[in-house]
Each structure stands twice: as structure tokens, then as C-alpha cells.
Design a protein around this motif. Structure first.
Motif, PDB file in Angstrom:
ATOM      1  N   GLY A  61       0.785  -1.231   0.000  1.00 30.45           N
ATOM      2  CA  GLY A  61       0.000   0.000   0.000  1.00 30.45           C
ATOM      3  C   GLY A  61       0.809   1.268   0.000  1.00 30.45           C
ATOM      4  N   VAL A  62       2.116   1.155  -0.239  1.00 30.15           N
ATOM      5  CA  VAL A  62       2.994   2.336  -0.260  1.00 30.15           C
ATOM      6  C   VAL A  62       3.735   2.351  -1.592  1.00 30.15           C
ATOM      7  CG1 VAL A  62       4.840   3.592   0.908  1.00 30.15           C
ATOM      8  CG2 VAL A  62       3.289   2.141   2.236  1.00 30.15           C
ATOM      9  N   ALA A  63       3.217   3.063  -2.561  1.00 32.24           N
ATOM     10  CA  ALA A  63       3.841   3.116  -3.882  1.00 32.24           C
ATOM     11  C   ALA A  63       5.051   4.044  -3.861  1.00 32.24           C
ATOM     12  CB  ALA A  63       2.833   3.605  -4.921  1.00 32.24           C
ATOM     13  N   ILE A  64       6.203   3.523  -4.254  1.00 26.46           N
ATOM     14  CA  ILE A  64       7.417   4.342  -4.334  1.00 26.46           C
ATOM     15  C   ILE A  64       7.945   4.304  -5.763  1.00 26.46           C
ATOM     16  CG2 ILE A  64       8.015   3.953  -1.909  1.00 26.46           C
ATOM     17  CD1 ILE A  64      10.103   1.909  -2.848  1.00 26.46           C
ATOM     18  N   THR A  65       8.775   5.274  -6.107  1.00 25.39           N
ATOM     19  CA  THR A  65       9.318   5.349  -7.454  1.00 25.39           C
ATOM     20  C   THR A  65      10.476   4.373  -7.625  1.00 25.39           C
ATOM     21  OG1 THR A  65      10.953   7.052  -6.917  1.00 25.39           O
ATOM     22  CG2 THR A  65       8.727   7.798  -7.518  1.00 25.39           C
TER      23      THR A  65
END
Length: 221
Positions: free
Chosen positions: A86-90
């Protein structure tokens, strides 16, 4: 999030070593000692260093391509694992996290010893210092939660940046163990084709498990 990330990172290691396992024929070099083989695997997977593989007779280009594939796989795995939690990072943030993890793991001391050996088979023990991998993610998560109010972090994007920053800081400052964990590996004498040559080498019997087993040692699992 912590355990899911760890499990997917382990799964990302397993297929990478296939590039080094092709049997064939051609020029054959002297037989490398089994402990040197496991040192080369440790350096490749844990220290991101191909030089020991090259010293074994593995083609330099092949070794570098294997490492590049492994690194790319790990970055993608980290990014996907955060997304699944649930934590979208690049991709750039995932690369920064991977660099911090790799730098810390490269600082660990290790040793390799031959337990027993005959002309066709050898048992080798790899011992290494370790870090408490899951605790580092747990610490970073808690630090981020504690900082949200004092730092007036209200935007989700800012919270993500802070989490990534704290994960990196936590790995950079993580203590390493005073003791060592170890695992044993069975190696068989094989002919391995690499580049233009074929080398006779003691190679892990279950090479697809080498990456996960080494990772378990250095992450205290």
C-alpha cells in the motif's frame, strides 16, 4: 509490509544464478577449490562484486551481466513489495533503498571453510555476520509514524518520502552482529561453460537455493 518485502526479495534471488550454470565443452582450466566457489557466490550476491567469479574462470562479461540482472530484479522487487503493502514508491526510491541495503551487507565480515572433500564432492560452511533486517524496516516505519505530527507531515507523498528516507537511514546506521550465523552447502565437481572456455569447478548441488540461503544468513532469518 516487512515480511512481505523480505520474502519477495528472497524469491528474486533464486533464478539469477542460472546464467552461470550452463554445461558444455571446450578449453578446461585448473580445478578451483570449493571454498573459493562459495566465496565467489557470497561476493556476487551479498557484496555485489564479480571479481571472485572472474577469478574462478567465469567470463567477466557474463558475471557482470548476471550481477546487473540481479540488481535490476532486486530494485523491481523492492518497488513491487512496497506497492503491495500500500505504499507506492518510485523506481529511483527503490534504487536508493537497494543501495543502502547493499552497502550495509557489503560491510559484513564472513569466512568460508571446507568441512569435508573428496575428488567429486565437497561440503562447505559459510559463516557471516548479519543484520536484523526485519527490525530495520520496523524501526523505520515507527520512526516515520512518530515524525508525522512533529514535522507537520500531512501529504501522503511527503509521508512516503519520509518513510523511504528513514528506511535508508536505518540501514546506514544499523549495527552488525558480533557473532556469525552459518549454513553448509554441498558442491559437486562439474564442467561449466563460460564464454569461450569450459572450466572444471566445484559448483553448488542446489545452486538455485544458494541466493536465498546466503540472504537468510546475513539478514538473521
Amino acid at each position: 509490509m516487512k515480511r512481505r518485502i523480505y520474502r519477495q526479495i528472497l524469491s528474486g534471488v533464486l533464478g539469477i544464478l542460472l546464467l552461470l550454470s550452463l554445461a558444455g565443452c571446450g578449453q578446461t582450466n585448473a580445478i578451483a577449490k570449493p571454498d573459493k566457489t562459495m566465496e565467489a557466490f557470497y561476493d556476487l550476491i551479498i557484496r555485489q562484486d564479480t571479481s571472485a567469479m572472474t577469478d574462478l574462470g567465469i567470463d567477466s562479461k557474463e558475471s557482470k551481466e548476471t550481477l546487473k540482472t540481479y540488481q535490476s530484479s532486486m530494485v523491481s522487487t523492492i518497488q513491487k513489495s512496497f506497492k503491495d503493502a500500500g505504499v507506492a514508491i518510485t523506481k529511483s526510491q527503490a534504487k536508493d533503498i537497494f543501495k543502502a541495503i547493499s552497502k550495509k551487507l557489503a560491510s559484513l565480515e564472513y569466512k568460508v571453510s571446507v568441512v569435508k572433500k573428496n575428488d567429486k564432492e565437497s561440503t562447505v560452511k559459510v559463516s557471516s555476520q548479519y543484520i536484523n533486517y526485519l527490525d530495520i524496516f520496523k524501526q523505520a516505519k515507527q520512526t516515520t509514524l512518530d515524525e508525522l505530527k512533529p514535522l507537520h507531515i500531512e501529504k501522503l507523498s511527503d509521508a512516503k518520502k519520509q518513510l523511504v528516507s528513514n528506511v535508508i537511514d536505518s540501514f546506514n546506521s544499523a549495527p552488525v552482529s558480533n557473532d556469525m550465523h552459518d549454513k553448509t552447502f554441498t558442491l559437486n565437481l562439474q564442467k561449466i561453460k563460460s564464454g569461450k572456455n569450459t572450466i572444471r569447478i566445484f559448483f553448488p548441488e542446489k545452486y538455485e537455493e544458494v541466493g536465498s540461503k546466503l540472504t537468510e544468513i546475513v539478514t538473521n532469518q
